[in-house]
Design an enzyme around this catalytic site. Sequence first.
Site, PDB file in Angstrom:
ATOM      1  CE  LYS A  34      62.520  64.018  40.492  1.00 45.55           C
ATOM      2  NZ  LYS A  34      63.376  64.386  41.624  1.00 45.55           N
ATOM      3  CE1 TYR A 234      39.569  38.194  42.899  1.00 43.98           C
ATOM      4  CE2 TYR A 234      40.018  40.450  42.190  1.00 43.98           C
ATOM      5  CZ  TYR A 234      39.981  39.091  41.914  1.00 43.98           C
ATOM      6  OH  TYR A 234      40.344  38.638  40.690  1.00 43.98           O
TER       7      TYR A 234
END
Length: 339
Positions: A34, A234
Amino acid sequence: MHRSEITIDLGALRRNVRRLRAVLGRTALWAVVKGDGYGHGAIDVAGAALGEGAQALCVATVGEALLLRREFPGVRILVMGPSSGREIAQARDADLDLTVTDEAVPEGVRVHLKIDTGMGRWGLPEISASPAEVVGLMSHLATADSDPDFARAQVERFTAATEDFSHLIRHVANSAAALRLPESHFDAARCGIALYGLSPFGEDPAADGLEPVLRWDSHLAQVRRLEPGESTGYGRRFLAEQATWIGIVPVGYSDGFRRDMTGTEVRVGGEPRRVVGTVSMDALAVELDRELPVGTPVTLVGHGVLVEHHARVAETINYELVCGIETSPSRARRVVLDA
Ligand SMILES: *Cc1c(COP(=O)(O)O)cnc(C)c1O
């Protein structure tokens, strides 16, 4: 040059399958692919696992199963999640196996009844009858990786609930249970994470004889010296106290290198180095001990850099990190080694 390269080593995957089959003995191995094979590529992984003796494929949705059906006619493909009316019709046409979690068993499609023995999610409290469509009985363990006693209690409940139906395929185990809870094996084990050489216990996978399948490499795209008081990234979250060499790697959270992985270790030119500052969308910074040439290889995962270590730093699990790696060609080059 590509920003980064993801290598899927199907040889390692095959060795993991062999390892699981040795642990499982007579119990069949069902390969859980999956989430696009936990980010590794469902079709590549499924082909290699089947080639090494896995006897079925398991996915979460009918959509995932239909993609596999095209490649693998005649192989049992079990959809482990719930399906809607239209999906049931598609499953019938594509000869899929469905998981059913309530009394309403659809007609004309093979069904595995799910019994809730303690997961507290999907499933019937018990089985009263088994219509002809029912070929399997299953349950899912909540704590196979963390609380073996509770897992054993679930296995006991499952045994009691399914005693009268031992002619059906009974399956409970996931990777953790396959590796460390022999009484959970029954007829088949649904193994995902261990196929990929990742530890269901968050440890070094080598402890269970597993070998990581995915490698993620990049390079230094920029090398610069920060003077005391200068920062990178940042928010100025990394502030140089002394003159510091910094390397910039062109991989960020849009590639799946998560923002909360600041502080983890990668390898730069083979040596462990710390990720510092704020991981941005398309770049991250590593602290160097000297000036290195632009182009120096950086290993983000593999060659001893464990996803399990990144997961501890990010306070999550290896499953989530590998599912989040962006493999589309616009972000990374993907290479499949099939040796
Ligand atoms: C995902 C899943 C598995 C596989 O679990 P791993 O820990 O990756 O081995 C098994 N059973 C069900 C129902 C699942 O959803």
